[in-house]
Scaffold this motif. Structure first.
Motif, PDB file in Angstrom:
ATOM      1  N   ASP A 124      -0.115  -0.205  10.068  1.00  0.00           N
ATOM      2  CA  ASP A 124       0.957  -1.251   9.140  1.00  0.00           C
ATOM      3  C   ASP A 124      -0.111  -1.903   8.184  1.00  0.00           C
ATOM      4  N   TYR A 125       0.048  -1.385   6.586  1.00  0.00           N
ATOM      5  CA  TYR A 125      -1.525  -1.473   5.503  1.00  0.00           C
ATOM      6  C   TYR A 125      -1.254  -2.492   5.252  1.00  0.00           C
ATOM      7  N   LYS A 126      -0.426  -3.595   5.653  1.00  0.00           N
ATOM      8  CA  LYS A 126      -0.343  -4.591   4.231  1.00  0.00           C
ATOM      9  C   LYS A 126      -0.663  -5.071   3.153  1.00  0.00           C
ATOM     10  N   MET A 132      -7.008  -0.782  -1.982  1.00  0.00           N
ATOM     11  CA  MET A 132      -7.244   0.872  -1.894  1.00  0.00           C
ATOM     12  C   MET A 132      -7.320   1.211  -4.080  1.00  0.00           C
ATOM     13  N   ALA A 133      -6.332   0.416  -3.951  1.00  0.00           N
ATOM     14  CA  ALA A 133      -5.833   1.095  -5.672  1.00  0.00           C
ATOM     15  C   ALA A 133      -6.449   0.083  -6.798  1.00  0.00           C
ATOM     16  N   CYS A 181     -11.612   0.603  11.136  1.00  0.00           N
ATOM     17  CA  CYS A 181     -11.192   0.133  12.306  1.00  0.00           C
ATOM     18  C   CYS A 181     -12.423   0.595  13.218  1.00  0.00           C
ATOM     19  N   THR A 182     -13.795   1.487  12.166  1.00  0.00           N
ATOM     20  CA  THR A 182     -14.879   0.965  13.255  1.00  0.00           C
ATOM     21  C   THR A 182     -16.048  -0.266  13.244  1.00  0.00           C
ATOM     22  N   LEU A 249      -9.815  -5.219   8.200  1.00  0.00           N
ATOM     23  CA  LEU A 249      -9.310  -5.620   7.384  1.00  0.00           C
ATOM     24  C   LEU A 249      -7.596  -5.610   7.285  1.00  0.00           C
ATOM     25  N   LYS A 250      -7.070  -6.029   8.608  1.00  0.00           N
ATOM     26  CA  LYS A 250      -6.537  -7.130   8.485  1.00  0.00           C
ATOM     27  C   LYS A 250      -4.937  -5.474   8.781  1.00  0.00           C
TER      28      LYS A 250
END
Length: 259
Positions: A124-126, A132-133, A181-182, A249-250
């Motif tokens: 889920d990118y939430k 990103m934008a 993730c890292t 980043l949740k």
């Protein structure tokens, strides 16, 4: 024999403007030297970019170093563009007198983004899309500003900015996914699920997928990328472990562990 070579005329006019611009040097000789130097730098950077692309996509070992270089090299390119501001073009024109590192920038950002897609499975990118934008807008401005091409005078300028926004969004995706993730230190949750099917897709590299049944609170089946060894070690109907993380980043993400 009867017509002018328009490309040659445009290139000659650009070179005349460069050699006549005292922003690039005190004398015409120094300006010519600066232009030659910028061409050499652009050629070297574009060449190194091909090497980095191959490293990141086909043999990312050591993994951390490959990913770090793939994500940071575009920043280095922007710094070089600022160093040669006005002389380096943000886009690529084969017949232009101005050097460009657009090719190198594009292939490195694409390889870094593809590596992120291949290596990490985001559930889920939430709010990640908004991050990103914003990053894409900031990076596009930072990339275009040193070249002086941050202008919207002609229709081609809009196409250029649109293409740059797309590339920068792709780059921002790679940065956000790898960071999420890292740097994640959340407590993972482990679930059992069943492999429904498997598939392989071929692009620049082979990508291996396990199609998994729903697990835990995740209420739909999911295609998850795995390594070739993991792909070959499990068959449809067998069970695997899903390790689910909250994400730095949740943005929740998962790892598949095959016994």
């Amino acid at each position: 024999e009867r017509f002018f070579n328009l490309d040659a005329l445009v290139k000659a006019e650009e070179e005349r403007q460069i050699l006549g611009n005292d922003e690039f040097g005190i004398t015409e000789v120094s300006r010519a030297q600066r232009l030659r130097e910028a061409h050499v730098v652009a050629k070297v950077v574009n060449g190194v970019s091909w090497f980095i692309m191959g490293w990141v996509l086909f043999y990312p070992r050591p993994y951390g170093a490959a990913i770090a270089v793939g994500l940071l090299f575009p920043v280095f390119i922007m710094m070089v563009m600022y160093l040669y501001r006005g002389l380096m073009r943000a886009d690529e024109h084969e017949k232009s007198a101005y050097p460009s590192m657009a090719l190198g920038f594009g292939i490195v950002t694409a390889s870094a983004a593809l590596r992120a897609v291949l290596d990490f499975s985001i559930l889920d990118y939430k709010d990640g899309w908004y991050i990103m934008a914003v990053m894409a807008l900031v990076l596009t401005a930072a990339y275009a500003y040193p070249s002086g091409e941050w202008k919207l005078h002609h229709i081609k300028d809009y196409f250029f900015i649109g293409a740059m926004l797309l590339i920068m969004y792709m780059y921002s995706y790679g940065i956000c996914v790898v960071t999420n993730c890292t740097l994640d230190r959340s407590e993972p949750h482990t679930f059992k699920t069943t492999v429904i099917n498997k598939k392989v897709t071929k692009g620049k590299t082979y990508t291996y997928y396990l199609i998994l049944e729903r697990w835990g609170t995740h209420r739909k089946s999911e295609d998850v990328t795995v390594s070739k060894a993991e792909y070959e070690s499990v068959q449809p109907g067998e069970q695997v472990d899903i390790v689910q993380h909250d994400g730095y980043l949740k943005m929740p993400w998962i790892e598949v562990r095959v016994d």
